[in-house]
Design a protein around this motif. Structure first.
Motif, PDB file in Angstrom:
ATOM      1  N   PRO A 140       0.819  -1.216   0.000  1.00  0.00           N
ATOM      2  CA  PRO A 140       0.000   0.000   0.000  1.00  0.00           C
ATOM      3  C   PRO A 140       0.849   1.261   0.000  1.00  0.00           C
ATOM      4  CG  PRO A 140      -0.805  -1.588   1.622  1.00  0.00           C
ATOM      5  CD  PRO A 140       0.516  -2.107   1.129  1.00  0.00           C
ATOM      6  N   VAL A 141       0.439   2.250  -0.777  1.00  0.00           N
ATOM      7  CA  VAL A 141       1.188   3.504  -0.877  1.00  0.00           C
ATOM      8  C   VAL A 141       0.736   4.516   0.167  1.00  0.00           C
ATOM      9  CG1 VAL A 141       1.618   3.171  -3.328  1.00  0.00           C
ATOM     10  CG2 VAL A 141      -0.403   4.449  -2.589  1.00  0.00           C
ATOM     11  N   GLY A 142      -0.277   4.210   0.938  1.00  0.00           N
ATOM     12  CA  GLY A 142      -0.736   5.136   1.970  1.00  0.00           C
ATOM     13  C   GLY A 142      -1.701   4.446   2.909  1.00  0.00           C
ATOM     14  N   ARG A 143      -2.032   5.136   3.987  1.00  0.00           N
ATOM     15  CA  ARG A 143      -2.958   4.576   4.961  1.00  0.00           C
ATOM     16  C   ARG A 143      -4.361   4.516   4.376  1.00  0.00           C
ATOM     17  NH1 ARG A 143      -2.369   7.247  10.783  1.00  0.00           N
ATOM     18  NH2 ARG A 143      -3.758   5.480  11.180  1.00  0.00           N
ATOM     19  N   GLY A 144      -5.077   3.453   4.712  1.00  0.00           N
ATOM     20  CA  GLY A 144      -6.452   3.317   4.258  1.00  0.00           C
ATOM     21  C   GLY A 144      -6.616   2.737   2.874  1.00  0.00           C
ATOM     22  N   VAL A 145      -5.507   2.482   2.163  1.00  0.00           N
ATOM     23  CA  VAL A 145      -5.601   1.937   0.807  1.00  0.00           C
ATOM     24  C   VAL A 145      -6.139   0.509   0.838  1.00  0.00           C
ATOM     25  CG1 VAL A 145      -4.273   1.239  -1.223  1.00  0.00           C
ATOM     26  CG2 VAL A 145      -3.781   3.416  -0.088  1.00  0.00           C
ATOM     27  N   TRP A 146      -5.650  -0.259   1.790  1.00  0.00           N
ATOM     28  CA  TRP A 146      -6.037  -1.661   1.918  1.00  0.00           C
ATOM     29  C   TRP A 146      -6.829  -1.817   3.202  1.00  0.00           C
ATOM     30  CZ3 TRP A 146      -1.911  -6.031   0.891  1.00  0.00           C
ATOM     31  CH2 TRP A 146      -2.578  -7.231   0.601  1.00  0.00           C
ATOM     32  N   PRO A 147      -8.165  -1.935   3.138  1.00  0.00           N
ATOM     33  CA  PRO A 147      -8.976  -2.017   4.355  1.00  0.00           C
ATOM     34  C   PRO A 147      -8.496  -3.156   5.255  1.00  0.00           C
ATOM     35  CG  PRO A 147     -10.376  -1.760   2.434  1.00  0.00           C
ATOM     36  CD  PRO A 147      -8.986  -2.002   1.919  1.00  0.00           C
ATOM     37  N   PRO A 148      -8.509  -2.940   6.585  1.00  0.00           N
ATOM     38  CA  PRO A 148      -8.006  -3.962   7.516  1.00  0.00           C
ATOM     39  C   PRO A 148      -8.675  -5.317   7.346  1.00  0.00           C
ATOM     40  CG  PRO A 148      -8.335  -1.887   8.654  1.00  0.00           C
ATOM     41  CD  PRO A 148      -8.912  -1.711   7.279  1.00  0.00           C
ATOM     42  N   HIS A 149     -10.004  -5.335   7.107  1.00  0.00           N
ATOM     43  CA  HIS A 149     -10.677  -6.626   6.979  1.00  0.00           C
ATOM     44  C   HIS A 149     -10.218  -7.381   5.737  1.00  0.00           C
ATOM     45  CE1 HIS A 149     -13.249  -3.581   4.997  1.00  0.00           C
ATOM     46  NE2 HIS A 149     -13.460  -4.518   4.114  1.00  0.00           N
TER      47      HIS A 149
END
Length: 224
Positions: A119-128
């Motif tokens: 991921p290039v930033g926070r929130g790009v890949w949802p935790p679930h």
């Protein structure tokens, strides 16, 4: 809008399963590497994705059966290049990274190369979604011995070899079944780090808990 330039005898085909991705298509198709042909598999879009892809120079295949695996396999059957790559059509993955993945296959160092999403930033890949992916990767490791970290959709292999795997899943389990059957066939399977960006438009699968659970269910069924 920039048109994709397709070689008459491509090194490989880039299969792009597509369901309502008109907002992302111009960027995705503009990033197709030289020597590769864009093959957009329309999976029932209602936003004009198929017509737009055609205007931008991509080859378009229609697959009426809904499901990632149905669209991906229709693209594999329609491809005729030596190599076949698979890539999401939502601009979260960059087709320009494909030559890095294809190099190991072309050099005979691996039969299947997967893009390991970074991921290039926070929130790009949802935790679930990330958690579900890690669980499945561990299950694949126990089942096959493959030390994979990601079961993402960006991948490259030779077309004839892929056809020989006789892939049957037509839902979200298709990428996992490909890895499992490749391992069972004795293939060398490796990973290459690739950037993972925010997708354009609404997620069809892992952007929601429901989609993630369905994907995990489909993949667990493949492993069973």
């Amino acid at each position: 809008m920039k048109r994709v330039t397709n070689s008459p005898s491509p090194q490989g085909d880039v299969v792009l399963p597509c369901l309502n991705e008109a907002a992302a298509l111009p960027w995705v198709l503009a990033r197709i590497p030289a020597g590769w042909r864009a093959l957009v598999v329309d999976n029932g879009s209602t936003d004009g994705s198929a017509d737009l892809a055609r205007r931008l120079g991509a080859r378009v295949v229609h697959e009426p059966r809904r499901g990632f695996g149905a669209a991906a396999h229709a693209g594999l059957l329609a491809a005729d290049g030596d190599l076949v790559a698979f890539c999401d059509c939502d601009a979260s993955l960059d087709p320009a990274d494909l030559p890095r993945l294809a190099a190991a296959v072309s050099a005979g160092q691996a039969e299947l190369v997967l893009g390991r999403r970074r991921p290039v930033g926070r929130g790009v890949w949802p935790p679930h979604a990330r958690a579900g992916n890690l669980v499945l990767a561990r299950m694949v490791r126990r089942r096959t011995g493959l030390r994979l970290h990601d079961l993402g959709p960006l991948r490259v292999a030779r077309r004839e070899a892929l056809l020989g795997l006789d892939l049957t899943d037509r839902r979200s389990g298709y990428p996992l079944q490909m890895a499992v059957r490749a391992a069972e066939a004795g293939w060398r399977v490796t990973e290459v780090d690739v950037p993972y960006r925010p997708r354009t438009g609404d997620s069809k699968v892992t952007g929601t808990w429901r989609g993630t659970l369905q994907a995990v269910h489909d993949m667990r069924r493949v492993l069973a």
